[in-house]
Write a protein that holds these residues in place. Sequence first.
Motif: not given
Length: 472
Positions: A14-34, A133-139
């Motif tokens: 789909p449109p924007g799929a070229s960014c998919c390789w980094w969007i997952g790790p980025a939200f993992f790091a953001l979620s865990l930190t938050a 551990v729980n935060c890691l799982a949710m992130a």
Amino acid sequence: MSNQTAQAEELADPPGASCCWWIGPAFFALSLTALLVHFATKYGLDVPPSATGDEPSYDSIGWELSQGRGYRIDYSNEQFLEPYLEASRSADPPLPIPEGRDGPTALRPPLFPLVIAGTDLLFGRQFWVIRVVNCLAMAATCGLIAHFACRLTGAIPAVVMAFGFLILDVRTRLYARAILTEALACLLVAGMTAALLRYRGTGGWKNVVVAGLCLGVAVLDRPMLVVWLPVVALLVVLCKPSRPAGGVPPLFRWVPRLSEWVPRLCEPCSRVSLFLIAASIVVVPWMAWNCVRLDAFKPLGTQGMIELPAGFSDAAWENRGIWRLQPEDECLADVESRGLSGLQWEVALADCRREKAVEWIRTNPGRSILLGVMKIGQELRPRTVWQGVLLVLAVVGAFAMTDRRGALLLVGIVAAQLLAIAMTWSVEGRFMVPLQFPVYILASCGLGRLLLSFGLAKRRGLSAVEAERELK
């Protein structure tokens, strides 16, 4: 890889799929930190949980395991009680402290207590590591949602869903902090669903094995998910991959017609077998251990049978299927009068209450079916505005997905949990937490379709199936 397949994959993005390789790790790091910053600053990561719910029982079993005393609960242990007593003394009015029966138990599944035991063994008496551990799982779940939503519908729906999961969904914050099984279950179901989506796209047998292992471990975390096994096995057959792997075994190539039918029969059977074997490798040893330990056929332990009247009884009907703490009844009085303790106490109470619930179902077949519908309704009913929006988008997504078998896969996983809820009881939305990943992926598809309908997004490329058909 053939040129046709490569073109099909390119057209499927789909449109924007070229960014998919980094969007997952980025939200993992953001979620865990938050999550960690939020919990550390607002509540404290190392404070004891509430003493009135399920959390202390998991905490106690984990502590006893870490001290080499076996799979048991001991609320009288001084080291175990110390942080609860300290928190109670510092509060005004004083907080309750854990109370209940002590001794060996088969009430709780093993995965979460074993994780707690590992944290206690490595870091001593504390609460902060299991919350990490729980935060890691949710992130990680948030990262998977962002990645797969991006691959299926583009960057905008992926970002909306990931931020919705992290910020707007109160369940994410609640169960990332609670010392309960939901966070791990959420990640394990996400891993299983992600593996099956990859299997749908590639046909690789390794994805089926990963899905089976994830579901097997999830059953060790939440035993009610054992109901999923036959449902997901059927989904493995129905949601055949868009690009079937493998060909005809050499033995059958010379036989007319068999060269056409063998792949259709053998490949689904082999994939289902791999899925069930992978899940069984994880689950069966625990089931056998329960049966030997309890000297009774109770492969999932005792809690489900002890609590079964909470799902099927006159009281359950009056509560509209919502779980309530079981009051003292004739079963409990009978067990107490016999002077039983420990595992014998649990087995006797489980047998008595199972008989009561089964008898109620036999005498109230119509109510039993309606009660199942009520339980499902209680779990699906939105408790917040975001949950309502999410439900609507998920329904739209189920009808809007161009890959109908992919939609069947996601909806089928949700249906498996709804079946498990109908067979047990409702906890007013808590049992829907493990379904976060498939629900959010469906919702992202629904949001993508709405954006397309209102001209706010470009039409996505063809699905892999459609692209290959066009190329041929």
